[in-house]
Motif scaffolding. Sequence first.
Motif, mmCIF file in Angstrom:
data_model
loop_
_atom_site.group_PDB
_atom_site.id
_atom_site.type_symbol
_atom_site.label_atom_id
_atom_site.label_comp_id
_atom_site.label_asym_id
_atom_site.label_seq_id
_atom_site.Cartn_x
_atom_site.Cartn_y
_atom_site.Cartn_z
ATOM 1 N N GLU A 93 12.069 -0.636 12.391
ATOM 2 C CA GLU A 93 10.904 -0.994 13.779
ATOM 3 C C GLU A 93 9.920 -0.195 13.156
ATOM 4 N N SER A 94 9.806 1.256 13.064
ATOM 5 C CA SER A 94 8.746 2.073 12.886
ATOM 6 C C SER A 94 8.022 1.713 11.658
ATOM 7 N N VAL A 95 8.603 1.429 10.491
ATOM 8 C CA VAL A 95 7.894 1.086 9.321
ATOM 9 C C VAL A 95 6.908 -0.339 9.478
ATOM 10 N N GLN A 96 7.719 -1.101 9.989
ATOM 11 C CA GLN A 96 7.052 -2.566 10.092
ATOM 12 C C GLN A 96 5.623 -2.356 11.170
ATOM 13 N N SER A 97 6.034 -1.301 12.112
ATOM 14 C CA SER A 97 4.784 -1.275 12.990
ATOM 15 C C SER A 97 3.758 -0.670 12.499
ATOM 16 N N VAL A 98 3.969 0.380 11.190
ATOM 17 C CA VAL A 98 2.836 1.102 10.638
ATOM 18 C C VAL A 98 2.258 -0.199 9.726
ATOM 19 N N PHE A 99 3.041 -0.752 8.965
ATOM 20 C CA PHE A 99 2.351 -1.645 8.082
ATOM 21 C C PHE A 99 1.330 -2.473 9.174
ATOM 22 N N ARG A 100 1.943 -3.233 10.276
ATOM 23 C CA ARG A 100 1.054 -3.941 11.167
ATOM 24 C C ARG A 100 -0.088 -3.023 11.547
ATOM 25 N N ARG A 101 0.009 -2.017 12.348
ATOM 26 C CA ARG A 101 -1.115 -1.236 12.654
ATOM 27 C C ARG A 101 -2.255 -0.737 11.596
ATOM 28 N N PHE A 102 -1.554 -0.701 10.210
ATOM 29 C CA PHE A 102 -2.480 -0.180 8.982
ATOM 30 C C PHE A 102 -3.515 -1.485 8.940
ATOM 31 N N LEU A 103 -3.079 -2.681 8.809
ATOM 32 C CA LEU A 103 -3.609 -3.772 8.628
ATOM 33 C C LEU A 103 -4.464 -4.116 9.810
ATOM 34 N N THR A 104 -4.267 -3.894 10.919
ATOM 35 C CA THR A 104 -5.101 -4.499 12.134
ATOM 36 C C THR A 104 -5.851 -3.429 12.667
ATOM 37 N N GLU A 105 -5.507 -2.171 12.766
ATOM 38 C CA GLU A 105 -6.321 -1.171 13.290
ATOM 39 C C GLU A 105 -6.885 -0.312 12.633
ATOM 40 N N TRP A 106 -6.229 0.247 11.452
ATOM 41 C CA TRP A 106 -6.615 1.304 10.551
ATOM 42 C C TRP A 106 -7.936 0.703 9.603
ATOM 43 N N LEU A 107 -7.252 0.000 8.755
ATOM 44 C CA LEU A 107 -8.239 -0.540 7.575
ATOM 45 C C LEU A 107 -9.456 -0.948 7.969
ATOM 46 N N MET A 143 -1.458 7.458 15.812
ATOM 47 C CA MET A 143 -0.611 7.125 14.266
ATOM 48 C C MET A 143 -0.944 8.158 13.593
ATOM 49 N N PRO A 144 -0.189 9.329 13.462
ATOM 50 C CA PRO A 144 -0.811 10.299 12.613
ATOM 51 C C PRO A 144 -0.743 9.997 11.029
ATOM 52 N N TYR A 145 -1.944 10.361 10.524
ATOM 53 C CA TYR A 145 -1.970 10.234 9.081
ATOM 54 C C TYR A 145 -2.583 11.294 8.383
ATOM 55 N N ARG A 146 -2.562 11.049 6.943
ATOM 56 C CA ARG A 146 -3.313 12.277 5.989
ATOM 57 C C ARG A 146 -3.746 11.270 4.874
ATOM 58 N N ILE A 147 -4.705 11.631 4.106
ATOM 59 C CA ILE A 147 -5.165 11.021 2.695
ATOM 60 C C ILE A 147 -4.996 12.044 1.910
ATOM 61 N N GLU A 148 -4.279 11.683 0.732
ATOM 62 C CA GLU A 148 -4.055 12.502 -0.483
ATOM 63 C C GLU A 148 -4.507 11.861 -1.852
ATOM 64 N N GLU A 149 -5.014 12.233 -2.684
ATOM 65 C CA GLU A 149 -4.943 12.001 -4.066
ATOM 66 C C GLU A 149 -3.746 12.258 -5.006
ATOM 67 N N LYS A 150 -3.005 11.211 -5.634
ATOM 68 C CA LYS A 150 -1.777 11.770 -6.305
ATOM 69 C C LYS A 150 -2.069 11.257 -7.584
ATOM 70 N N SER A 151 -1.493 11.949 -8.433
ATOM 71 C CA SER A 151 -1.464 11.650 -9.838
ATOM 72 C C SER A 151 -0.372 10.392 -10.176
ATOM 73 N N SER A 152 -0.218 9.760 -11.246
ATOM 74 C CA SER A 152 0.733 8.893 -11.378
ATOM 75 C C SER A 152 2.294 9.198 -10.962
ATOM 76 N N MET A 153 3.196 8.380 -10.419
ATOM 77 C CA MET A 153 4.380 8.846 -10.239
ATOM 78 C C MET A 153 5.590 7.861 -10.907
ATOM 79 N N ARG A 154 6.485 8.515 -11.217
ATOM 80 C CA ARG A 154 7.479 7.520 -11.831
ATOM 81 C C ARG A 154 8.660 7.664 -10.852
ATOM 82 N N ILE A 155 8.977 6.335 -10.657
ATOM 83 C CA ILE A 155 10.367 6.162 -9.659
ATOM 84 C C ILE A 155 11.540 5.751 -10.558
ATOM 85 N N VAL A 156 12.866 6.080 -10.153
ATOM 86 C CA VAL A 156 13.766 5.440 -10.748
ATOM 87 C C VAL A 156 14.923 5.206 -9.508
ATOM 88 N N GLY A 157 15.573 3.725 -9.922
ATOM 89 C CA GLY A 157 16.525 3.684 -8.838
ATOM 90 C C GLY A 157 16.946 2.062 -9.188
#
Length: 161
Positions: free
Chosen positions: A107-121, A1-15
């Motif tokens: 499917e891929s987004v749900q898989s990422v969340f599941r793997r984040f919690l069980t494998e990565w974190l 599961m390719p990943y990178r870690i980045e520091e980001k300033s605050s972000m404003r979202i609109v929608g």
Amino acid sequence: MPYRIEEKSSMRIVGARVPITENMEENQQIAPAFWNNVIKDKQFGEICELSNTSPVGVLGITAYQTPDEIYYYIAAATDKPVPPGMYEYEIPASTWVIFESEGRFKESVQSVFRRFLTEWLPFSGYVYAELPDIEVYPIGKDIQQSGHSEVWIAVKKEKEN
């Protein structure tokens, strides 16, 4: 599961946004229906045109404010004004682990969340920062069901707790 870690300033979202609950099964019904409604509406094109800051793309964001105020946004990171009928939300500066994914978005987004919690974190040296989770989808003329997407999850070093 390719990943990178980045520091980001605050972000404003609109929608656009819809209220959701703490019940994940219920939310898995609400969010897809909301996507269908927004895509059929002119708001989707407006959201795509708003995207002008990082992360670039159409964003799916779960924002937990209180147990009675939880929203799912379809939005863009932007510095442009808020169009009528839309909402803005400020996400604080954070460290983000950003997972890249290929395949059918749902499917891929749900898989990422599941793997984040069980494998990565558990082995990462980080803890979940309890900020909004961000799904990043490509902007295109046609509505896409699959392709490259990213999942941004805010984390903190374990010793910061």
